[in-house]
Design a protein around this motif. Structure first.
Motif, short mmCIF file in Angstrom:
data_model
loop_
_atom_site.label_atom_id
_atom_site.label_comp_id
_atom_site.label_asym_id
_atom_site.label_seq_id
_atom_site.Cartn_x
_atom_site.Cartn_y
_atom_site.Cartn_z
N TYR A 35 0.85 -1.17 0.00
CA TYR A 35 0.00 0.00 0.00
C TYR A 35 0.90 1.24 0.00
O TYR A 35 1.98 1.23 0.56
CB TYR A 35 -0.88 0.05 1.25
CG TYR A 35 -2.00 -0.94 1.29
CD1 TYR A 35 -1.79 -2.23 1.78
CD2 TYR A 35 -3.27 -0.62 0.84
CE1 TYR A 35 -2.81 -3.16 1.83
CE2 TYR A 35 -4.31 -1.54 0.88
CZ TYR A 35 -4.07 -2.81 1.37
OH TYR A 35 -5.09 -3.73 1.40
N GLN A 37 0.90 5.33 1.14
CA GLN A 37 0.23 6.39 1.89
C GLN A 37 0.86 7.71 1.48
O GLN A 37 2.05 7.96 1.74
CB GLN A 37 0.34 6.18 3.39
CG GLN A 37 -0.47 7.21 4.19
CD GLN A 37 -0.48 6.92 5.67
OE1 GLN A 37 0.51 6.52 6.25
NE2 GLN A 37 -1.65 7.10 6.30
N LYS A 41 -2.06 11.43 3.85
CA LYS A 41 -2.39 10.25 4.67
C LYS A 41 -3.32 9.26 3.97
O LYS A 41 -3.79 8.33 4.60
CB LYS A 41 -3.00 10.64 6.03
CG LYS A 41 -2.11 11.52 6.86
CD LYS A 41 -0.92 10.77 7.37
CE LYS A 41 -0.13 11.58 8.37
NZ LYS A 41 1.08 10.87 8.82
N PHE A 42 -3.60 9.49 2.69
CA PHE A 42 -4.51 8.58 2.00
C PHE A 42 -3.78 7.29 1.65
O PHE A 42 -2.68 7.31 1.08
CB PHE A 42 -5.08 9.23 0.75
CG PHE A 42 -6.14 8.41 0.10
CD1 PHE A 42 -5.94 7.87 -1.16
CD2 PHE A 42 -7.33 8.14 0.74
CE1 PHE A 42 -6.91 7.08 -1.77
CE2 PHE A 42 -8.31 7.36 0.15
CZ PHE A 42 -8.10 6.84 -1.11
N LEU A 43 -4.41 6.17 1.99
CA LEU A 43 -3.84 4.84 1.77
C LEU A 43 -4.48 4.18 0.57
O LEU A 43 -5.71 4.10 0.47
CB LEU A 43 -4.10 3.95 2.98
CG LEU A 43 -3.13 4.09 4.14
CD1 LEU A 43 -3.83 3.83 5.44
CD2 LEU A 43 -1.96 3.13 3.97
N PHE A 90 3.57 0.73 2.83
CA PHE A 90 3.25 -0.29 3.82
C PHE A 90 3.11 -1.64 3.14
O PHE A 90 2.44 -1.78 2.11
CB PHE A 90 1.93 0.03 4.52
CG PHE A 90 2.01 1.12 5.53
CD1 PHE A 90 1.64 2.41 5.19
CD2 PHE A 90 2.43 0.87 6.82
CE1 PHE A 90 1.71 3.44 6.11
CE2 PHE A 90 2.50 1.88 7.76
CZ PHE A 90 2.14 3.17 7.40
N GLN B 39 -3.68 4.74 13.47
CA GLN B 39 -2.31 5.06 13.10
C GLN B 39 -1.78 6.17 14.01
O GLN B 39 -2.06 7.35 13.79
CB GLN B 39 -2.21 5.49 11.63
CG GLN B 39 -0.77 5.65 11.16
CD GLN B 39 -0.65 6.01 9.69
OE1 GLN B 39 -1.43 6.80 9.16
NE2 GLN B 39 0.36 5.44 9.02
N MET B 45 0.27 0.90 11.50
CA MET B 45 -1.17 0.66 11.31
C MET B 45 -1.59 -0.45 12.26
O MET B 45 -1.15 -1.59 12.13
CB MET B 45 -1.46 0.26 9.86
CG MET B 45 -1.20 1.36 8.87
SD MET B 45 -2.38 2.70 9.00
CE MET B 45 -3.85 1.92 8.36
N MET B 89 -4.56 8.94 14.07
CA MET B 89 -5.44 8.93 12.90
C MET B 89 -6.20 7.62 12.93
O MET B 89 -5.60 6.56 13.18
CB MET B 89 -4.63 9.02 11.60
CG MET B 89 -4.11 10.38 11.27
SD MET B 89 -5.40 11.50 10.71
CE MET B 89 -5.69 10.87 9.05
N PHE B 91 -8.62 5.14 10.64
CA PHE B 91 -9.06 4.84 9.28
C PHE B 91 -10.12 3.75 9.30
O PHE B 91 -9.94 2.69 9.91
CB PHE B 91 -7.89 4.36 8.42
CG PHE B 91 -6.86 5.41 8.16
CD1 PHE B 91 -5.73 5.52 8.95
CD2 PHE B 91 -7.01 6.30 7.10
CE1 PHE B 91 -4.76 6.49 8.70
CE2 PHE B 91 -6.06 7.27 6.84
CZ PHE B 91 -4.95 7.36 7.65
N PHE B 105 -9.73 2.20 1.87
CA PHE B 105 -9.69 3.04 3.06
C PHE B 105 -10.48 4.33 2.89
O PHE B 105 -10.56 4.89 1.78
CB PHE B 105 -8.25 3.42 3.40
CG PHE B 105 -7.43 2.29 3.97
CD1 PHE B 105 -6.69 1.46 3.15
CD2 PHE B 105 -7.41 2.07 5.34
CE1 PHE B 105 -5.94 0.43 3.69
CE2 PHE B 105 -6.66 1.04 5.88
CZ PHE B 105 -5.93 0.22 5.05
N GLY B 106 -10.98 4.84 4.00
CA GLY B 106 -11.47 6.21 4.05
C GLY B 106 -10.29 7.15 4.20
O GLY B 106 -9.13 6.73 4.30
N THR B 107 -10.59 8.44 4.25
CA THR B 107 -9.53 9.45 4.27
C THR B 107 -9.00 9.71 5.68
O THR B 107 -8.05 10.46 5.85
CB THR B 107 -10.04 10.77 3.68
OG1 THR B 107 -11.29 11.09 4.30
CG2 THR B 107 -10.23 10.66 2.18
#
Lengths: 114, 115
Positions: A35, A37, A41-43, A90, B39, B45, B89, B91, B105-107
């Motif tokens: 993944y 990021q 912070k968007f994964l 990640f 996170q 994570m 954070m 998620f 995932f969401g933001t």
């Protein structure tokens, strides 16, 4: 006892260089992931391998090449690094099709391209 | 395509109080999994809680519980007795499984704990 490990944790390099990130899991899982990021912070999923076979490739530039020598390892090689590749990468793993599918993540590799 | 929406970019809560983080998702599937990951600044994570869509009972893990509303496609996380270590954070993530392996995932929601 580390379940999913990644090396290195930090990587600072110049544009145009080639670099690799390694991932290993000792959970006995059959499926591994990369993944990305971004700075917001968007994964987002990049790749997934199941028993060394590529099963997901999410429109990632072909400068990124994953390699899975065995089901416990998934490496990511990046050619001709660009500024936009700066991110945290990640690795994750899970046991597929078991009804217990939870993805466990490595600590991340922060890549900075200068 | 599945989408996950977290409409609260930031939340804050007084230590020892309760806070609820919102998550909605879009899917045409009936079987799937939902997760909340945390996170912290260390960027690791960490799985907080997991819910299988076929289970009507809401999942709980100690101080963490969810309110899963399948028809409304809503999956909120409640943190009770908030602690300083909960600052992170959070998620929300959707996982179809069954051959569609990726987590969507969401933001994220940044949670601050006020001492």
């Amino acid at each position: 006892d580390t379940a999913v490990s990644q090396t290195p944790k930090y990587l600072v390099t110049q544009m145009g260089n080639d670099k690799s990130i390694k991932c290993e899991q000792n959970l006995g899982h059959d499926t591994m992931y990369w993944y990305k990021q971004d700075s917001k912070k968007f994964l987002k999923i990049m790749f997934s391998y199941n028993n060394k076979e590529l099963i997901i490739n999410e429109t990632v530039p072909n400068r990124f090449s994953p390699k899975s020598p065995d089901k416990a390892h998934l490496n990511l090689h990046i050619n001709s690094l660009e500024l936009g590749d700066s991110a945290v990468y990640f690795c994750a793993s899970t046991e597929r099709l078991t009804g217990k599918e939870t993805q466990y993540f490595g600590p991340g590799t922060r890549l900075l391209v200068l | 395509a599945q989408t996950v929406t977290q409409s609260q970019p930031e939340m804050s809560v007084q230590e020892a109080e309760t806070v609820t983080l919102s998550c909605t998702y879009d899917t045409s599937e009936s079987d799937y999994y939902l997760f909340w990951y945390k996170q912290p600044p260390s960027r690791q994570m960490i799985l907080v809680i997991r819910q299988e869509a076929y289970k009507q009972q809401n999942a709980t893990e100690n101080r963490f519980s969810v309110n899963f509303q399948k028809a409304a496609k809503s999956f909120s996380l409640k943190i009770s007795d908030s602690q300083l270590g909960d600052a992170a954070m959070y998620f929300c993530a959707y996982y179809r499984g069954f051959g569609n392996e990726k987590l969507t995932f969401g933001t994220g929601t940044r949670l601050t704990i006020i001492p």
